[in-house]
Design a protein around this motif. Structure first.
Motif, PDB file in Angstrom:
ATOM      1  N   ILE A 117       0.821 -34.726  -8.772  1.00 51.41           N
ATOM      2  CA  ILE A 117       1.661 -33.530  -8.912  1.00 51.41           C
ATOM      3  C   ILE A 117       3.139 -33.810  -8.660  1.00 51.41           C
ATOM      4  CG2 ILE A 117      -0.191 -31.904  -8.422  1.00 51.41           C
ATOM      5  CD1 ILE A 117       0.722 -31.699  -5.595  1.00 51.41           C
ATOM      6  N   THR A 118       3.461 -34.972  -8.086  1.00 47.11           N
ATOM      7  CA  THR A 118       4.876 -35.327  -7.942  1.00 47.11           C
ATOM      8  C   THR A 118       5.391 -36.077  -9.164  1.00 47.11           C
ATOM      9  OG1 THR A 118       4.210 -37.292  -6.674  1.00 47.11           O
ATOM     10  CG2 THR A 118       4.891 -35.346  -5.423  1.00 47.11           C
ATOM     11  N   LYS A 119       4.525 -36.772  -9.855  1.00 47.78           N
ATOM     12  CA  LYS A 119       4.947 -37.565 -11.011  1.00 47.78           C
ATOM     13  C   LYS A 119       4.693 -36.863 -12.345  1.00 47.78           C
ATOM     14  CE  LYS A 119       4.486 -42.107  -8.843  1.00 47.78           C
ATOM     15  NZ  LYS A 119       3.867 -43.461  -8.951  1.00 47.78           N
ATOM     16  N   ASN A 120       3.728 -35.938 -12.361  1.00 48.90           N
ATOM     17  CA  ASN A 120       3.362 -35.270 -13.617  1.00 48.90           C
ATOM     18  C   ASN A 120       3.896 -33.835 -13.574  1.00 48.90           C
ATOM     19  OD1 ASN A 120       2.076 -33.947 -15.775  1.00 48.90           O
ATOM     20  ND2 ASN A 120       0.260 -35.260 -15.621  1.00 48.90           N
ATOM     21  N   HIS A 121       5.102 -33.645 -14.149  1.00 44.50           N
ATOM     22  CA  HIS A 121       5.753 -32.328 -14.102  1.00 44.50           C
ATOM     23  C   HIS A 121       4.919 -31.266 -14.817  1.00 44.50           C
ATOM     24  CE1 HIS A 121       8.962 -29.354 -14.000  1.00 44.50           C
ATOM     25  NE2 HIS A 121       8.744 -29.156 -15.311  1.00 44.50           N
ATOM     26  N   GLU A 122       4.325 -31.645 -15.963  1.00 45.44           N
ATOM     27  CA  GLU A 122       3.526 -30.684 -16.720  1.00 45.44           C
ATOM     28  C   GLU A 122       2.327 -30.197 -15.896  1.00 45.44           C
ATOM     29  OE1 GLU A 122       0.859 -30.447 -20.835  1.00 45.44           O
ATOM     30  OE2 GLU A 122       2.136 -32.198 -20.449  1.00 45.44           O
ATOM     31  N   ARG A 139       2.070 -30.235 -12.587  1.00 51.87           N
ATOM     32  CA  ARG A 139       2.567 -29.425 -11.460  1.00 51.87           C
ATOM     33  C   ARG A 139       2.906 -28.012 -11.927  1.00 51.87           C
ATOM     34  NH1 ARG A 139       6.510 -32.429 -10.035  1.00 51.87           N
ATOM     35  NH2 ARG A 139       8.275 -31.238 -10.874  1.00 51.87           N
ATOM     36  N   GLN A 140       3.558 -27.923 -13.092  1.00 56.55           N
ATOM     37  CA  GLN A 140       3.925 -26.613 -13.635  1.00 56.55           C
ATOM     38  C   GLN A 140       2.679 -25.789 -13.930  1.00 56.55           C
ATOM     39  OE1 GLN A 140       7.047 -25.537 -14.118  1.00 56.55           O
ATOM     40  NE2 GLN A 140       6.664 -23.643 -15.251  1.00 56.55           N
ATOM     41  N   TYR A 166       0.926 -25.120 -10.160  1.00 56.60           N
ATOM     42  CA  TYR A 166       1.707 -24.458  -9.107  1.00 56.60           C
ATOM     43  C   TYR A 166       2.784 -23.524  -9.640  1.00 56.60           C
ATOM     44  CZ  TYR A 166      -0.348 -27.897  -5.932  1.00 56.60           C
ATOM     45  OH  TYR A 166      -1.221 -28.668  -5.187  1.00 56.60           O
ATOM     46  N   GLU A 174       6.604 -22.707 -11.079  1.00 52.62           N
ATOM     47  CA  GLU A 174       7.903 -23.233 -10.695  1.00 52.62           C
ATOM     48  C   GLU A 174       7.918 -23.617  -9.219  1.00 52.62           C
ATOM     49  OE1 GLU A 174      10.541 -24.033 -12.393  1.00 52.62           O
ATOM     50  OE2 GLU A 174       9.611 -23.456 -14.309  1.00 52.62           O
ATOM     51  N   SER A 216       7.582 -26.502  -2.136  1.00 48.29           N
ATOM     52  CA  SER A 216       7.966 -27.914  -2.299  1.00 48.29           C
ATOM     53  C   SER A 216       7.655 -28.704  -1.034  1.00 48.29           C
ATOM     54  CB  SER A 216       9.448 -28.029  -2.654  1.00 48.29           C
ATOM     55  OG  SER A 216      10.269 -27.590  -1.580  1.00 48.29           O
TER      56      SER A 216
END
Length: 480
Positions: free
Chosen positions: A364-369, A371-372, A375, A377, A385
């Motif tokens: 979830i820190t490296k894969n923005h898609e 994480r979005q 979680y 925004e 965060s």
């Protein structure tokens, strides 16, 4: 003249204990015997040591015996019309006679689980109505309404009321009666009698000068056997509080109770309901040696008769009920230390809690898609965060895993995850390719065959659910 050791030993040998109590005329001398012998280094044989312990216990009991402040006789009729029951009629006739002076100041209460009576009145905290049957007056008390009005009720009262509602649908009246009597005595104190029990002699000293103990629940005893059809306790009895907390911890979960068969269908009474009474309910806790106390220790004049000593379940029907939360599956317990989600999943996939935490944190820190998607925004320097940053911690500020982390695990492991709750609710988390996302399932229905399964015995804990392993016990404890 102070008592010497020799005299103390001689008196010890002749002191007698009856029903756990000393005769009142010997209490003072017994205190002196105990004081002298415990302060000296004199050696006592095994029999003398046992006798000294009995006297110490009797003195401790003597100090806790008190006059009973609340003169209530409680009995329970969970549901239905008690006016049609001959045993109830015979019993009420011997304990609610307005012409009998010795019980004139006792209040007779028939407790029903829920009366559905819209004309209840408040009588010193009892939500009740005045009733008359067979020319006898008594109070019919609505148990649930009374408990809901009790603002200082312990948490275990609400726990058992919720469970009793389930058991009521199964016609488990014995199990409900077991629980109700404990709550009633803790709430109000007094004498509890099963509805069938006959008072042999209302004129005896008990009803004129009733006594109980300040800290113990007392059981009636017949032929050396302690019974729960007659119980005596003071209001707020600490032993009842301790017992019911212990019972709550080991009571079957709601999802298990909902699977119980319904009693009395085709005239059958099922063995699972016998188990619920004898092996899970308050009677199991009372039967524990720590709690078995004789009513005669507080008052030795009460005389009662049970006209039907045979239990109603003597000829019960065997149903081989499965008491496990997930039938056919084993549950491996993991330590309750903040890592339980990752440890439970680790049991199922052969990973450590630390490894799974790191994998979730990295994803979830490296894969923005991702994480979005999971979680939404994540503003910088926000609570969310900070939570994500702390996900990899094994010590210090440990973040408990929840729904979002389960969804991430489903992605990483390419498997749906099912969470079974003790209430009977089942949740599906399926973030695999083509998965259905998050859904509520009916209990044990539509569980994907490849799903990882978790169990939540409390709202804050996860355990692992898996097929039985012949080489491992049901509740093996795991910490990884």
């Amino acid at each position: 003249m102070p008592m010497n050791v020799k005299a103390a030993k001689e008196i010890l040998d002749i002191l007698t204990i009856f029903n756990g109590r000393l005769q009142s005329v010997f209490v003072d001398v017994a205190k002196e015997v105990v004081e002298v012998l415990t302060a000296s280094s004199v050696s006592l044989d095994v029999e003398q040591k046992e006798k000294l312990k009995l006297i110490q216990d009797a003195l401790a009991l003597e100090s806790s015996v008190i006059d009973m402040a609340n003169r209530f006789i409680h009995y329970i009729w969970v549901q239905g019309n008690y006016n049609l029951n001959s045993e109830f009629k015979n019993a009420i006739n011997c304990r609610a006679d307005p012409q009998t002076d010795h019980i004139a100041d006792w209040t007779n209460c028939v407790w029903v689980f829920e009366s559905n009576n819209i004309s209840l009145v408040d009588c010193n905290g009892l939500k009740c109505s005045n009733q008359n049957a067979w020319e006898r007056n008594f109070l019919e008390v609505d148990f649930v309404e009374t408990m809901m009005a009790w603002t200082e009720r312990p948490k275990w009262v609400d726990f058992f009321i919720d469970n009793m509602r389930i058991i009521l649908d199964k016609k488990g009246f014995v199990a409900i009666g077991d629980i109700m009597r404990m709550i009633i005595l803790y709430f109000r104190g007094g004498l509890y009698l099963d509805a069938k029990i006959i008072i042999d002699d209302e004129r005896n000293d008990f009803f004129q000068h009733p006594k109980t103990t300040s800290d113990q629940l007392l059981c009636y005893q017949t032929s050396g056997r302690k019974e729960n059809w007659s119980l005596l306790a003071a209001q707020g009895c600490p032993m009842i509080h301790e017992m019911m907390q212990e019972c709550m911890q080991k009571y079957p979960h709601e999802r298990v109770l909902r699977r119980l068969p319904v009693n009395y269908e085709s005239g059958k009474y099922f063995t699972s309901h016998v188990d619920l009474h004898e092996n899970f309910g308050p009677w199991r806790v009372i039967s524990n040696g720590r709690y078995r106390t004789d009513i005669m220790q507080a008052h030795n004049t009460l005389r009662l008769t049970n006209p039907r000593p045979q239990n109603s379940w003597e000829n019960s029907t065997q149903d081989n009920f499965d008491w496990t939360p997930i039938p056919g599956m084993d549950i491996t317990h993991v330590e309750d230390n903040g890592h339980c989600l990752f440890a439970a999943v680790g049991v199922l996939v052969g990973e450590t809690a630390e490894a799974l935490r790191n994998q979730v944190h990295e994803a979830i820190t490296k894969n923005h898609e991702l994480r979005q998607r999971i979680y939404g925004e994540v503003p910088p320097n926000s609570v969310l965060s900070a939570r994500i940053a702390d996900l990899a911690n094994m010590t210090g500020n440990v973040v408990w895993g929840g729904d979002e982390e389960i969804r991430v695990l489903s992605v990483l492991l390419s498997k749906p995850i099912v969470v079974h709750h003790r209430s009977g609710l089942d949740q599906l988390f399926d973030e695999t390719v083509g998965g259905v996302g998050q859904q509520i399932l009916g209990e044990l229905e539509q569980v994907p065959p490849n799903a990882l399964r978790l169990y939540m015995p409390t709202p804050q804990h996860f355990d692992a659910v898996h097929a039985p392993k012949s080489s491992s016990p049901l509740s093996k404890s795991v910490m990884k």
